[in-house]
Design a protein around this motif. Sequence first.
Motif, mmCIF file in Angstrom:
data_model
loop_
_atom_site.group_PDB
_atom_site.id
_atom_site.type_symbol
_atom_site.label_atom_id
_atom_site.label_comp_id
_atom_site.label_asym_id
_atom_site.label_seq_id
_atom_site.Cartn_x
_atom_site.Cartn_y
_atom_site.Cartn_z
ATOM 1 N N ARG A 1 2.118 1.570 3.776
ATOM 2 C CA ARG A 1 1.263 1.378 4.965
ATOM 3 C C ARG A 1 1.423 -0.036 5.491
ATOM 4 O O ARG A 1 1.452 -1.002 4.726
ATOM 5 C CB ARG A 1 -0.203 1.615 4.600
ATOM 6 C CG ARG A 1 -0.694 2.981 5.007
ATOM 7 C CD ARG A 1 -2.193 3.065 5.089
ATOM 8 N NE ARG A 1 -2.656 2.746 6.439
ATOM 9 C CZ ARG A 1 -2.458 3.516 7.511
ATOM 10 N NH1 ARG A 1 -1.801 4.648 7.410
ATOM 11 N NH2 ARG A 1 -2.907 3.152 8.694
ATOM 12 N N TYR B 1 7.265 9.920 -6.814
ATOM 13 C CA TYR B 1 5.882 10.401 -6.919
ATOM 14 C C TYR B 1 5.019 9.397 -7.676
ATOM 15 O O TYR B 1 5.525 8.532 -8.399
ATOM 16 C CB TYR B 1 5.835 11.777 -7.596
ATOM 17 C CG TYR B 1 6.325 11.797 -9.025
ATOM 18 C CD1 TYR B 1 5.439 11.631 -10.104
ATOM 19 C CD2 TYR B 1 7.675 11.998 -9.316
ATOM 20 C CE1 TYR B 1 5.892 11.642 -11.415
ATOM 21 C CE2 TYR B 1 8.140 12.014 -10.624
ATOM 22 C CZ TYR B 1 7.243 11.836 -11.665
ATOM 23 O OH TYR B 1 7.693 11.841 -12.959
ATOM 24 N N ASP C 1 0.872 -1.182 0.000
ATOM 25 C CA ASP C 1 0.000 0.000 0.000
ATOM 26 C C ASP C 1 0.913 1.237 0.000
ATOM 27 O O ASP C 1 1.271 1.775 1.051
ATOM 28 C CB ASP C 1 -0.889 -0.060 1.245
ATOM 29 C CG ASP C 1 -1.971 0.983 1.217
ATOM 30 O OD1 ASP C 1 -1.969 1.821 0.283
ATOM 31 O OD2 ASP C 1 -2.807 0.985 2.136
ATOM 32 N N LEU D 1 4.535 10.697 0.912
ATOM 33 C CA LEU D 1 4.226 11.566 2.056
ATOM 34 C C LEU D 1 5.114 12.805 2.095
ATOM 35 O O LEU D 1 6.263 12.769 1.644
ATOM 36 C CB LEU D 1 4.428 10.780 3.360
ATOM 37 C CG LEU D 1 3.655 9.456 3.496
ATOM 38 C CD1 LEU D 1 3.989 8.779 4.826
ATOM 39 C CD2 LEU D 1 2.152 9.679 3.378
ATOM 40 N N ARG E 1 2.376 4.891 -0.461
ATOM 41 C CA ARG E 1 1.942 6.294 -0.342
ATOM 42 C C ARG E 1 3.158 7.219 -0.454
ATOM 43 O O ARG E 1 4.251 6.841 -0.040
ATOM 44 C CB ARG E 1 1.289 6.563 1.023
ATOM 45 C CG ARG E 1 0.210 5.576 1.423
ATOM 46 C CD ARG E 1 -1.048 5.765 0.582
ATOM 47 N NE ARG E 1 -2.001 4.687 0.877
ATOM 48 C CZ ARG E 1 -3.080 4.844 1.640
ATOM 49 N NH1 ARG E 1 -3.343 6.015 2.180
ATOM 50 N NH2 ARG E 1 -3.898 3.829 1.842
ATOM 51 N N TYR F 1 3.599 3.339 9.080
ATOM 52 C CA TYR F 1 4.203 3.165 7.752
ATOM 53 C C TYR F 1 5.605 2.596 7.861
ATOM 54 O O TYR F 1 6.333 2.868 8.821
ATOM 55 C CB TYR F 1 4.334 4.505 7.023
ATOM 56 C CG TYR F 1 3.043 5.135 6.620
ATOM 57 C CD1 TYR F 1 2.497 4.895 5.361
ATOM 58 C CD2 TYR F 1 2.369 5.979 7.497
ATOM 59 C CE1 TYR F 1 1.309 5.494 4.972
ATOM 60 C CE2 TYR F 1 1.183 6.575 7.119
ATOM 61 C CZ TYR F 1 0.651 6.325 5.860
ATOM 62 O OH TYR F 1 -0.522 6.907 5.489
ATOM 63 N N LYS G 1 1.619 13.905 5.661
ATOM 64 C CA LYS G 1 0.405 14.008 4.824
ATOM 65 C C LYS G 1 0.710 13.494 3.420
ATOM 66 O O LYS G 1 1.824 13.672 2.909
ATOM 67 C CB LYS G 1 -0.029 15.472 4.714
ATOM 68 C CG LYS G 1 -0.833 15.943 5.902
ATOM 69 C CD LYS G 1 -1.951 16.919 5.541
ATOM 70 C CE LYS G 1 -1.511 18.169 4.804
ATOM 71 N NZ LYS G 1 -0.777 19.142 5.630
ATOM 72 N N GLU G 2 -0.302 12.896 2.784
ATOM 73 C CA GLU G 2 -0.069 12.391 1.432
ATOM 74 C C GLU G 2 0.093 13.531 0.443
ATOM 75 O O GLU G 2 -0.645 14.520 0.508
ATOM 76 C CB GLU G 2 -1.242 11.506 1.007
ATOM 77 C CG GLU G 2 -0.986 10.076 1.353
ATOM 78 C CD GLU G 2 -2.072 9.156 0.889
ATOM 79 O OE1 GLU G 2 -2.276 9.045 -0.331
ATOM 80 O OE2 GLU G 2 -2.724 8.570 1.772
ATOM 81 N N ARG G 3 1.050 13.396 -0.453
ATOM 82 C CA ARG G 3 1.269 14.426 -1.463
ATOM 83 C C ARG G 3 0.353 14.160 -2.648
ATOM 84 O O ARG G 3 0.078 13.019 -2.993
ATOM 85 C CB ARG G 3 2.715 14.381 -1.948
ATOM 86 C CG ARG G 3 3.709 14.502 -0.812
ATOM 87 C CD ARG G 3 4.842 15.374 -1.195
ATOM 88 N NE ARG G 3 4.389 16.756 -1.366
ATOM 89 C CZ ARG G 3 5.207 17.795 -1.550
ATOM 90 N NH1 ARG G 3 6.487 17.611 -1.616
ATOM 91 N NH2 ARG G 3 4.735 19.007 -1.688
ATOM 92 N N SER H 1 -0.897 13.736 -6.525
ATOM 93 C CA SER H 1 -0.181 13.033 -7.594
ATOM 94 C C SER H 1 0.698 14.025 -8.356
ATOM 95 O O SER H 1 0.370 15.195 -8.494
ATOM 96 C CB SER H 1 -1.141 12.313 -8.528
ATOM 97 O OG SER H 1 -1.867 13.243 -9.260
#
Length: 644
Positions: free
Chosen positions: A462, A499, A440, A444, A442, A491, A449-451, A453
């Motif tokens: 995760r 990215y 999973d 960050l 991600r 995480y 916080k998630e950036r 796309s």
Amino acid sequence: MPDMPDVAETTDKVGTGSTGAYAEQYRRSLDDPDGFWLEAARAVDWTRRPTRALDDSAAPLYRWFPDGELNTAHNALDRHVDAGRGEQDALLWDSPVTGSKRRYTYRELRDEVATFAGALRGLGVGKGDRVVLYLPMVPEAVIAMLACARLGAVHSVVFGGFAPRELATRVDDARPKVVVTASCGIEPTRVVEYVPIVRRALADTTHRPDHVVVLQRDTKHAELRDGELDWTTLVASARPVDPVPVAATDPLYILYTSGTTGRPKGVVRDTGGHAVALTWSMANIYDIGPGDVWWTASDVGWVVGHSYIVYAPLLVGATSVLYEGKPVGTPDAGAFWRVVSEYGVRALFTAPTAIRAIKRVDPDGAEMARYDLSRFRTLFLAGERTDPQTYHWAAERLGVPVVDHWWQTETGWAIAANPRGLEPLPPKPGSVTVPMPGWDVRVLDQSGKERPSGQEGAIAVRLPLPPGALPTLWGDDDRYIEAYLSRYEGYYLTGDSGYLDPDGYLFVMGRTDDVINVAGHRLSTGAIEAVLAAHPAVAECAVIGVHDALKGQLPRGFVVLKAGADITEEKLREELVAAVRAEIGPVAAFRDVAVVDALPKTRSGKVLRKTMRALADGRDEPVPSTIEDPEVLDRLKAVLRPKR
Ligand code: COA
Ligand code: AMP
């Protein structure tokens, strides 16, 4: 094996992601990990079939298949013999550096493994005991690994390009009962005598193994001393042993890898999760099954060699090529294509640096054109980013899909790839395609916080990680949590940045820490710095990885002399280069060190390595406002500018 669809045929399946088999399986792996992985576990032979997949009772330390029991060597060998594949080739050894070739059927390999396991048992090795293997690319390396697995013992392979001190560190951490080595390894320019390296290493360790076993190679025999046993003599009196069932959660091996400090991390691989994940990957990522010829051109000392020279191809009943040679110079830049053609290799897995080496010598593919590559279907690349030039060159010349995929020693198999066997997705040069089931992924920002796309950040996964990934570090849960799980709660920190694009394709851009990748070999700049700092004339130092057209990255050192140091710059450089070679190994390829008057630092004394790296690679990087003395950096610029 189904025929692979044309890339164009599959384009409509992607948009914001696949709508086909990949999307369905990926979703299921995250929504119902128990269902997904218990189903995948059916492809493995268990002495006690697991009834549960994920054990989260000690989170964040997760375990897979807690009530399962199996033996990996049985799955890699005996089960295929029992199923009637005993006369099929299991291992094809091709060694241009010695001019030798050898084939092992599944039955022959099983018998050799069972006998060497008997020899190890005779030396007192049993379930849970560690065995360190320091071996070149010979069949006996595969045999020794599988013999440990057969006994439920834990192997730890140390790459032959590492120097005595690195070997000693690993011996002290793993505390093996036995060390297995060979009289020599063969590099194109020299014969590397392993026994003196092992002796020097063991002279430095606090832990003493009970025995050292030496495989004598014809190229150069070693004079054995007391306590050193000859492989052939040992095996002659050994009796074959049966596989010993172990818990799925028992360790299969430890593999040390470079971290940000000089102390390597002992990545633990569990038995059950590893067998299940690798088996899944062969069919679904690599599109390889029973009887297919598969070649991973790496070294058994690296994770790529563990997973895809030894375990995965044998777990699925394929034929694995073991190659002792280089992409160029043994004897020429056609060596890879000769092997592909001679054995009918269906897919090749190597590092981009190997393709760059071939391309440099044979840019027009004249060597390639000499061979029949009609059975060759896919080129898989990993270990470092595949640059678009290499990607296009290989894709155009070979006329097969080139698949860049991303993983780490810690993960054991691909975090992101193009699942060629499950649903081939249209490639995007520069991307490692999409996350594999159970991962999973991600991206960050600093605060976790998630950036959005398209925006670069730290790549994290995760928890829980899927089967096959490391459950912990050897004997050190705290270090595992501290190094990987503490930066972002919930995480796993990969240490890479990158990215996700709007289609869900992942782009991996580089490490965020002090790990560098030299010709696909992972090294710690911290470890090189420790060697430089130990020189009596050096006051302080920094090592950074800089771009290199062939090896991807090379280490570059900067040292500041102690006041009054009485040594010429040239002599100091020579001594430092020799020290890194002696302490870490030739594989570090450390040749470039400059004497400077100061290192650029922040006001709190932290060396600005990131800024130095950017300057050395010719990139613009904002200079931190916390810089102590901007003039130091200005003076360094002339030294740091990329060499043309
Ligand atoms: N035992 C002892 N020494 C070793 C060794 C081993 N197993 N492997 C490498 N070395 C030595 C080499 O002899 C060389 O020594 P030198 O400085 O005396 O020449 C040094 O370590 C560097 O070797 P290498 O990284 O192989 O570089 P190279 O310049 O000899 O060759 C490539 C460059 C690109 C051809 C080569 O790195 C290559 O084939 N890479 C494939 C990458 C790979 O398999 N990566 C594994 C992860 S997928
Ligand atoms: P190792 O543990 O030796 O396999 O090295 C793992 C590291 O190599 C990763 O963390 C990445 O930095 C790098 N790496 C491996 N494969 C890729 C890839 N396909 N693209 C970019 N980087 C990669």
